[in-house]
Design an enzyme around this catalytic site. Structure first.
Site, PDB file in Angstrom:
ATOM      1  N   CYS A  14       0.828  -1.194   0.000  1.00 29.39           N
ATOM      2  CA  CYS A  14       0.000   0.000   0.000  1.00 29.39           C
ATOM      3  C   CYS A  14       0.864   1.247   0.000  1.00 29.39           C
ATOM      4  O   CYS A  14       2.088   1.190  -0.010  1.00 29.39           O
ATOM      5  CB  CYS A  14      -0.899   0.008   1.238  1.00 29.39           C
ATOM      6  SG  CYS A  14      -1.864  -1.502   1.433  1.00 29.39           S
ATOM      7  N   ARG A  73      -4.812   1.304  -0.950  1.00 31.92           N
ATOM      8  CA  ARG A  73      -4.728  -0.133  -0.714  1.00 31.92           C
ATOM      9  C   ARG A  73      -4.504  -0.944  -1.989  1.00 31.92           C
ATOM     10  O   ARG A  73      -5.190  -0.742  -2.988  1.00 31.92           O
ATOM     11  CB  ARG A  73      -6.010  -0.633  -0.039  1.00 31.92           C
ATOM     12  CG  ARG A  73      -5.897  -2.101   0.387  1.00 31.92           C
ATOM     13  CD  ARG A  73      -7.164  -2.622   0.993  1.00 31.92           C
ATOM     14  NE  ARG A  73      -6.952  -3.972   1.522  1.00 31.92           N
ATOM     15  CZ  ARG A  73      -7.929  -4.851   1.774  1.00 31.92           C
ATOM     16  NH1 ARG A  73      -9.187  -4.519   1.551  1.00 31.92           N
ATOM     17  NH2 ARG A  73      -7.649  -6.051   2.259  1.00 31.92           N
ATOM     18  N   LEU A  74      -3.511  -1.849  -1.918  1.00 33.25           N
ATOM     19  CA  LEU A  74      -3.359  -2.939  -2.867  1.00 33.25           C
ATOM     20  C   LEU A  74      -3.771  -4.200  -2.126  1.00 33.25           C
ATOM     21  O   LEU A  74      -3.071  -4.652  -1.220  1.00 33.25           O
ATOM     22  CB  LEU A  74      -1.912  -3.036  -3.359  1.00 33.25           C
ATOM     23  CG  LEU A  74      -1.597  -4.170  -4.343  1.00 33.25           C
ATOM     24  CD1 LEU A  74      -2.386  -4.010  -5.636  1.00 33.25           C
ATOM     25  CD2 LEU A  74      -0.100  -4.237  -4.636  1.00 33.25           C
ATOM     26  N   ILE A  94      -4.223  -7.772  -0.865  1.00 37.70           N
ATOM     27  CA  ILE A  94      -3.429  -9.004  -0.946  1.00 37.70           C
ATOM     28  C   ILE A  94      -4.026 -10.089  -0.053  1.00 37.70           C
ATOM     29  O   ILE A  94      -4.180 -11.230  -0.462  1.00 37.70           O
ATOM     30  CB  ILE A  94      -1.963  -8.746  -0.527  1.00 37.70           C
ATOM     31  CG1 ILE A  94      -1.332  -7.654  -1.401  1.00 37.70           C
ATOM     32  CG2 ILE A  94      -1.153 -10.033  -0.582  1.00 37.70           C
ATOM     33  CD1 ILE A  94      -1.160  -8.020  -2.851  1.00 37.70           C
ATOM     34  N   ASN A 144       1.511   0.013   5.637  1.00 37.95           N
ATOM     35  CA  ASN A 144       2.022  -0.424   4.342  1.00 37.95           C
ATOM     36  C   ASN A 144       2.925  -1.623   4.573  1.00 37.95           C
ATOM     37  O   ASN A 144       3.922  -1.514   5.288  1.00 37.95           O
ATOM     38  CB  ASN A 144       2.819   0.709   3.678  1.00 37.95           C
ATOM     39  CG  ASN A 144       3.610   0.244   2.469  1.00 37.95           C
ATOM     40  OD1 ASN A 144       3.226  -0.682   1.782  1.00 37.95           O
ATOM     41  ND2 ASN A 144       4.734   0.902   2.226  1.00 37.95           N
ATOM     42  N   GLY A 145       2.597  -2.774   3.982  1.00 32.01           N
ATOM     43  CA  GLY A 145       3.471  -3.925   4.123  1.00 32.01           C
ATOM     44  C   GLY A 145       2.724  -5.207   4.390  1.00 32.01           C
ATOM     45  O   GLY A 145       1.525  -5.323   4.168  1.00 32.01           O
ATOM     46  N   GLU A 146       3.471  -6.180   4.880  1.00 26.69           N
ATOM     47  CA  GLU A 146       2.921  -7.484   5.242  1.00 26.69           C
ATOM     48  C   GLU A 146       3.603  -7.974   6.515  1.00 26.69           C
ATOM     49  O   GLU A 146       4.821  -7.867   6.643  1.00 26.69           O
ATOM     50  CB  GLU A 146       3.159  -8.528   4.139  1.00 26.69           C
ATOM     51  CG  GLU A 146       2.578  -8.190   2.792  1.00 26.69           C
ATOM     52  CD  GLU A 146       1.062  -8.267   2.721  1.00 26.69           C
ATOM     53  OE1 GLU A 146       0.452  -8.807   3.683  1.00 26.69           O
ATOM     54  OE2 GLU A 146       0.491  -7.805   1.726  1.00 26.69           O
ATOM     55  N   ILE A 172      13.864 -11.299 -17.377  1.00 30.45           N
ATOM     56  CA  ILE A 172      14.188 -10.335 -18.424  1.00 30.45           C
ATOM     57  C   ILE A 172      15.594 -10.628 -18.930  1.00 30.45           C
ATOM     58  O   ILE A 172      16.523 -10.792 -18.138  1.00 30.45           O
ATOM     59  CB  ILE A 172      14.116  -8.887 -17.891  1.00 30.45           C
ATOM     60  CG1 ILE A 172      12.659  -8.506 -17.618  1.00 30.45           C
ATOM     61  CG2 ILE A 172      14.751  -7.911 -18.851  1.00 30.45           C
ATOM     62  CD1 ILE A 172      11.810  -8.348 -18.863  1.00 30.45           C
ATOM     63  N   SER A 225      11.237 -12.335  -4.712  1.00 29.33           N
ATOM     64  CA  SER A 225      12.520 -12.023  -5.337  1.00 29.33           C
ATOM     65  C   SER A 225      13.656 -12.681  -4.563  1.00 29.33           C
ATOM     66  O   SER A 225      13.468 -13.169  -3.448  1.00 29.33           O
ATOM     67  CB  SER A 225      12.736 -10.508  -5.387  1.00 29.33           C
ATOM     68  OG  SER A 225      13.304 -10.038  -4.182  1.00 29.33           O
TER      69      SER A 225
END
Length: 629
Positions: free
Chosen positions: A2, A50-51, A53, A75-77, A291, A363
């Site tokens: 977020c 908000r994103l 999840i 913001n975060g998890e 990539i 990642s």
């Protein structure tokens, strides 16, 4: 994932207009396109983008307790939120949602700032306590999630996930700080203890700031630090087993999501390890993407494909070509401050590719810092052994030889001894700071005007590395170099790059190799288990032999790089020449156009290597134009 923003008045609790906070959060819509919220009370306002999840139907923010005494914008998890929730429920807490945000509300009530010690995750949040009329700003241990703040002329403290959130406030004034430009040219990024905008501060990784009504704004308080001074005991086999256990736990905890999830796969050791352990857990094919580059010397797609086939992933590949520098303005917009790690181009593209199918991607960031994977660590450790054997006078002779030795950028690597000779004559901290840097002090000083040099007043980008290494909780030179990278390079470059590029496309990136328990374990390993026989990440590679092919584990490290030097001798040659005529750079009063022209010409002709410096100047020009007109 977020975006957060808000205002707090430490002095008089002035009214906060919801529209003002909403404007700040609207500037962060890319970080959270799925929803928005604003909450205000006398003297405070919290905003959120908000994103979604976890707990897609609930979890709207800012979130308050039923009594309204504690409110948070987060913001975060929090990866261990279920365990923390169970502990709080045993204390009598009653939860109304199924996500991780509410854990912060009840955790604050139960433990105060000690709540932070309970959390395993990536986060930046603002938590308001109505009873104490205080605001807590907190950032995760490693600095995965950002948080910026500034004091405004009306007495408010404004904060936001990105600087553009501060821009949206009408009282925010944009004044350049040239010392941060020096930092940027020296290091390639603006570090966490600096900002190119005067008055803007970044909450450091592993710190919190408690703002209290009636008290001046104090200094952030450190609540966590990595310690390299301890040493683990046990056999190599036992430590290998512990390492795999830490990795497996970290990967599994980061696979919790109510939306599609995948992974970046470069074909290197770290991302391949993450994919291997994801495949071990997942009931379906892991979605992976990579990539590649149109220059063979930088392309790793064949290794990524080999790993993808081994673990039967749903794999996609996209090539980045020389014309991808068209992304420059997009990156300048999303980074706010100048940022010269050219691999951000490819990172943006791989995030863009991942977002076509998933909302969360794991990642491989972090293992190089934790387990000494960069080549510079090997060189620094070797130089430290030599320094220990040489009397001071003899080391001085190496400096004299180094100054006389030709700078042979064009020659095979064994013949490029100038840097090593000069490094042996210097203090370890100063030598390592130059090794990790981009544009050398002598080159920077040659670009500056007399006025710019006077303005710096002796400030030098490398000094922070020297001081950090001098006071590091460490046993040897390798420890000190890694510790300094955790404090500067990791949050300033690696994590900033991943946060801005992933959030630019509304993708949540998770870094299992930065689980703090894994980092603490790695920091305790003897140096011989981090680097052995010239191999960085030695113990990790040995532990992964049952999982990955040896030509993936033990091939020379390439890194996620972009061929900017070749670009400035080809497609970007005119851009390089144009920097000397830049009205933005000349108008700043900081740079000598003739010095830039000489630099560009020497690089273009092949006499010298200045590709990274030219890239820095190009990015700086675009950033200054956007920030200050």
């Amino acid at each position: 994932m977020c975006g957060i923003a808000g205002l707090y008045y430490p002095g008089v609790p002035k009214p906060v207009e919801p529209a003002r906070v909403r404007a700040m959060t609207d500037a962060l819509v890319h970080r959270g396109p799925d929803g928005a919220g604003v909450w205000t009370a006398p003297g405070v306002g919290l905003g959120h983008r908000r994103l979604s999840i976890i707990d897609l139907a609930g979890g709207a923010q800012p979130m308050a307790t039923p009594e309204g005494d504690v409110v948070v914008s987060f913001n975060g998890e929090i990866y261990n939120f279920q365990e923390v929730r169970a502990e709080l429920e045993a204390k009598g807490a009653r939860f109304a949602s199924n996500g991780d945000t509410e854990v912060l509300l009840h955790g604050w009530r139960a433990w105060g700032v000690k709540l932070l010690d309970k959390l395993n995750g990536m986060f930046a949040f603002a938590l308001y306590d109505a009873r104490a009329q205080s605001l807590l700003l907190a950032r995760d241990r490693l600095g995965v999630k950002p948080l910026h703040y500034a004091e405004l002329s009306d007495g408010a403290v404004a904060f936001a996930s990105e600087i553009k959130g501060l821009f949206a406030h009408p009282l925010f004034r944009r004044t350049p700080d040239f010392s941060a430009v020096e930092d940027f040219l020296g290091l390639g990024y603006v570090p966490d203890d600096a900002s190119v905008l005067a008055g803007v501060r970044k909450l450091p990784a592993g710190h919190y700031l408690l703002l209290e009504r009636g008290k001046p704004v104090g200094r952030p308080v450190e609540w966590w630090d990595v310690d390299f001074s301890r040493r683990a005991s046990g056999s190599v086999r036992d430590l290998q087993a512990q390492l795999i256990d830490h990795l497996r736990t970290a990967v599994r905890s980061r696979m919790l999501a109510d939306v599609p999830l995948g992974a970046f796969l470069s074909g290197g050791v770290d991302s391949s390890a993450v994919v291997a352990l994801m495949a071990e857990t997942s009931r379906s094919a892991v979605k992976t993407c990579t990539i590649g580059f149109d220059e063979a010397g930088y392309d790793e797609t064949s290794y990524a494909r080999q790993v993808a086939e081994r673990f039967a992933t749903d794999h996609r590949v996209r090539k980045a070509a020389a014309d991808d520098f068209a992304l420059i303005d997009t990156l300048v917009h999303h980074f706010d401050e100048p940022f010269a790690d050219a691999s951000a181009l490819a990172t943006y593209r791989v995030c863009e590719l991942a977002r076509e199918q998933v909302t969360v991607a794991l990642s491989g960031d972090g293992a190089d810092e934790a387990l000494a994977g960069y080549r510079r660590y090997k060189f620094h450790a070797a130089e430290e052994r030599v320094r220990a054997l040489l009397p001071g006078q003899v080391r001085g002779m190496f400096g004299a030889i180094g100054r006389a030795y030709p700078k042979a950028d064009w020659a095979p690597r064994p013949l490029r001894a100038k840097t090593t000779l000069l490094a042996l004559a210097e203090d370890a901290g100063a030598a390592y700071a130059k090794a990790v840097g981009v544009t050398a002090p002598s080159v920077r000083e040659g670009l500056y005007t007399d006025g710019a040099r006077a303005q710096l007043g002796g400030h030098r980008a490398e000094t922070r590395y020297v001081e950090t290494m001098r006071h590091a909780p460490a046993r040897d030179g390798l420890d000190r170099a890694q510790y300094a990278d955790f404090k500067h390079w990791l949050p300033g470059d690696i994590l900033t790059k991943m946060d801005r590029t992933s959030m630019a496309v509304s993708l949540e990136a998770r870094e299992p190799l930065l689980d703090y328990r894994f980092v603490e374990f790695a920091a305790s390993l003897p140096a011989s288990l981090r680097i052995r026989r010239g191999q960085g990440k030695w113990l990790m590679k040995k532990a992964l032999e049952p999982y990955l092919p040896k030509d993936v584990l033990y091939r020379p490290k390439m890194g996620f790089v972009t061929p900017v030097s070749a670009w400035f001798r080809g497609a970007l040659a005119d851009e390089a020449a144009g920097l000397a005529r830049s009205a933005v750079l000349a108008g700043s009063g900081w740079f000598e156009p003739k010095a830039i022209a000489r630099l560009a010409d020497a690089h273009r002709s092949g006499r010298e290597e200045h590709g990274r410096t030219l890239w820095q100047l190009l990015i700086l020009e675009r950033s200054l134009a956007r920030l200050f007109g």
